[in-house]
Design a protein around this motif. Structure first.
Motif, PDB file in Angstrom:
ATOM      1  N   GLU A  54      56.861  53.323  13.461  1.00 53.48           N
ATOM      2  CA  GLU A  54      57.877  52.309  13.772  1.00 53.48           C
ATOM      3  C   GLU A  54      58.883  52.865  14.778  1.00 53.48           C
ATOM      4  O   GLU A  54      59.291  52.169  15.703  1.00 53.48           O
ATOM      5  N   TRP A  55      59.255  54.129  14.613  1.00 51.26           N
ATOM      6  CA  TRP A  55      60.187  54.755  15.563  1.00 51.26           C
ATOM      7  C   TRP A  55      59.538  54.912  16.941  1.00 51.26           C
ATOM      8  O   TRP A  55      60.143  54.577  17.972  1.00 51.26           O
ATOM      9  N   ALA A  56      58.305  55.432  16.964  1.00 51.38           N
ATOM     10  CA  ALA A  56      57.646  55.711  18.245  1.00 51.38           C
ATOM     11  C   ALA A  56      57.438  54.437  19.063  1.00 51.38           C
ATOM     12  O   ALA A  56      57.655  54.434  20.278  1.00 51.38           O
ATOM     13  N   TRP A  57      57.041  53.349  18.410  1.00 41.76           N
ATOM     14  CA  TRP A  57      56.848  52.108  19.157  1.00 41.76           C
ATOM     15  C   TRP A  57      58.168  51.592  19.717  1.00 41.76           C
ATOM     16  O   TRP A  57      58.216  51.081  20.832  1.00 41.76           O
ATOM     17  N   LEU A  58      59.249  51.741  18.976  1.00 47.54           N
ATOM     18  CA  LEU A  58      60.563  51.343  19.517  1.00 47.54           C
ATOM     19  C   LEU A  58      60.883  52.127  20.780  1.00 47.54           C
ATOM     20  O   LEU A  58      61.366  51.560  21.770  1.00 47.54           O
ATOM     21  N   GLU A  59      60.642  53.420  20.717  1.00 44.41           N
ATOM     22  CA  GLU A  59      60.882  54.258  21.890  1.00 44.41           C
ATOM     23  C   GLU A  59      60.027  53.780  23.066  1.00 44.41           C
ATOM     24  O   GLU A  59      60.505  53.706  24.195  1.00 44.41           O
TER      25      GLU A  59
END
Length: 174
Positions: A54-59
Motif C-alpha cells: 500500500e505504501w509503495a503504490w502510493l509512492e
C-alpha cells in the motif's frame, strides 16, 4: 471506475485491513510470528507485505516520472522500511499502517475522475491510475484471504472481511 467508486473501494480496503489487524491482535507474539509456510511465512510477514504494498503504490502514483532511478530508490526504501523483523508485534504494524492509511486517504481524496484516467508507465506499457488503484485493493484482498487461512491454522478466528459485510456495517455506503 469513477471517483465515488474508488473512494468506496478504499474505504472498504481500510475497513477490511483494520478487521484483520483487530483479529491479529488476539494472537500471542509466538503465533503472530510463527512460520506457517507459504510465500510470506507468518501472519506478521504477510501483514507487513500488505502495508508495504500500500505504501509503495502510493509512492509510485505520486511520482511524476517513475524511471529506473526511482524504482531503485523505491526498492531500497521498501527494504529498509518494511523489514518484518522491525515489527515484533501487532501494535507496530498498526502504527505503520495508520501512517500509510493517512497518506492514502489524502491521496484518494485528491483524485478526480480525470486523474483516474491518467496513464502511468508500468513495466512495458501504460496503465490508468484507476486500474492500478483497483489492483492495489485486489492485492490486499488476496493477501487478507491468506491471513484468514493462517488464523485458522493457528486455531484463531478471523473476522469476516467480505465487501457485503462492509456494506452491512456501513449502510450509508449502499
Amino acid at each position: 471506475m469513477n471517483k465515488d467508486d474508488i473512494q468506496l473501494l478504499f474505504e472498504y480496503d481500510r475497513w477490511a485491513n483494520n478487521r484483520v489487524l483487530q483479529a491479529a491482535s488476539t494472537l500471542t507474539a509466538e503465533q503472530f510470528t510463527r512460520d506457517l509456510g507459504g510465500g510470506f511465512h507468518s501472519l506478521r510477514d504477510t501483514l507487513v507485505h500488505i502495508v508495504a504494498g500500500e505504501w509503495a503504490w502510493l509512492e509510485y502514483w505520486n511520482e511524476p516520472v517513475p524511471d529506473d532511478a526511482f524504482h531503485a530508490d523505491l526498492d531500497a526504501r521498501l527494504a529498509a522500511m518494511f523489514n518484518p523483523n522491525a515489527f515484533p508485534g501487532v501494535s507496530e504494524v498498526q502504527l505503520k499502517w495508520a501512517q500509510v492509511a493517512k497518506e492514502q486517504i489524502e491521496f484518494v481524496n485528491r483524485t478526480t475522475n480525470d486523474s483516474l484516467e491518467r496513464m502511468i508507465p508500468f513495466r512495458t506499457t501504460q496503465v490508468r491510475l484507476g486500474q492500478l488503484m483497483q489492483h492495489l485493493a485486489n492485492h490486499s484482498t488476496y493477501h487478507r484471504g491468506q491471513l484468514a487461512l493462517m488464523m485458522r491454522q493457528l486455531n484463531a478466528e478471523p473476522l469476516p472481511t467480505n465487501f457485503h459485510e462492509f456494506l452491512m456495517e456501513e449502510p450509508k455506503k449502499v
